[in-house]
Design a protein around this motif. Structure first.
Motif, PDB file in Angstrom:
ATOM      1  N   GLY A  61       0.826  -1.198   0.000  1.00  0.00           N
ATOM      2  CA  GLY A  61       0.000   0.000   0.000  1.00  0.00           C
ATOM      3  C   GLY A  61       0.860   1.247   0.000  1.00  0.00           C
ATOM      4  O   GLY A  61       2.032   1.214   0.379  1.00  0.00           O
ATOM      5  N   VAL A  62       0.248   2.344  -0.424  1.00  0.00           N
ATOM      6  CA  VAL A  62       0.935   3.625  -0.505  1.00  0.00           C
ATOM      7  C   VAL A  62       0.087   4.684   0.197  1.00  0.00           C
ATOM      8  O   VAL A  62      -1.138   4.722   0.017  1.00  0.00           O
ATOM      9  CB  VAL A  62       1.145   4.051  -1.982  1.00  0.00           C
ATOM     10  N   PHE A  63       0.728   5.530   1.006  1.00  0.00           N
ATOM     11  CA  PHE A  63       0.085   6.701   1.581  1.00  0.00           C
ATOM     12  C   PHE A  63       0.677   7.944   0.940  1.00  0.00           C
ATOM     13  O   PHE A  63       1.893   8.054   0.804  1.00  0.00           O
ATOM     14  CB  PHE A  63       0.316   6.791   3.094  1.00  0.00           C
ATOM     15  N   TYR A  64      -0.185   8.880   0.565  1.00  0.00           N
ATOM     16  CA  TYR A  64       0.217  10.209   0.114  1.00  0.00           C
ATOM     17  C   TYR A  64      -0.263  11.170   1.182  1.00  0.00           C
ATOM     18  O   TYR A  64      -1.412  11.117   1.594  1.00  0.00           O
ATOM     19  CB  TYR A  64      -0.443  10.562  -1.220  1.00  0.00           C
ATOM     20  N   LEU A  65       0.610  12.055   1.629  1.00  0.00           N
ATOM     21  CA  LEU A  65       0.269  12.928   2.739  1.00  0.00           C
ATOM     22  C   LEU A  65       0.816  14.327   2.491  1.00  0.00           C
ATOM     23  O   LEU A  65       1.958  14.475   2.077  1.00  0.00           O
ATOM     24  CB  LEU A  65       0.882  12.351   4.024  1.00  0.00           C
ATOM     25  N   LYS A  66      -0.038  15.331   2.735  1.00  0.00           N
ATOM     26  CA  LYS A  66       0.388  16.733   2.717  1.00  0.00           C
ATOM     27  C   LYS A  66       0.002  17.333   4.055  1.00  0.00           C
ATOM     28  O   LYS A  66      -1.072  17.050   4.578  1.00  0.00           O
ATOM     29  CB  LYS A  66      -0.304  17.511   1.600  1.00  0.00           C
ATOM     30  N   MET A  67       0.880  18.171   4.600  1.00  0.00           N
ATOM     31  CA  MET A  67       0.624  18.772   5.903  1.00  0.00           C
ATOM     32  C   MET A  67       0.877  20.274   5.836  1.00  0.00           C
ATOM     33  O   MET A  67       1.851  20.718   5.232  1.00  0.00           O
ATOM     34  CB  MET A  67       1.557  18.141   6.940  1.00  0.00           C
TER      35      MET A  67
END
Length: 86
Positions: free
Chosen positions: A68-74
């Motif tokens: 699985g892959v997570f894409y995250l922006k903060m």
């Protein structure tokens, strides 16, 4: 410190929906502000609370899939009340 996080989870398998649904339900149950759209989920709140939640739930989500892959922006601010001004 308040933060806004945009999160996308992409299980790399055919039966991907149950893991995404599990993650979204866990985020909703957290008591934090959670907004969803068809492309991603946004979580808003205090840095430590958001990051503790994401650390736990991202781990659980990855444990539940083969890959699985997570894409995250903060962003360092709570943008949950954003409305376009144009």
């Amino acid at each position: 410190m308040e933060i806004s996080v945009e999160l996308t989870f992409s299980p790399l398998q055919d039966a991907y929906e149950p893991q995404i649904i599990r993650l979204i339900k866990a985020l909703r149950a957290s008591g934090l502000t959670v907004l969803e759209n068809p492309m991603s989920t946004q979580v808003y709140g205090a840095y430590t609370k958001v990051m503790e939640l994401l650390t736990k739930e991202m781990y659980t989500s990855l444990e539940g899939v083969e890959q699985g892959v997570f894409y995250l922006k903060m962003v360092k601010t709570d943008r949950s009340d954003y409305e376009p001004h144009f």
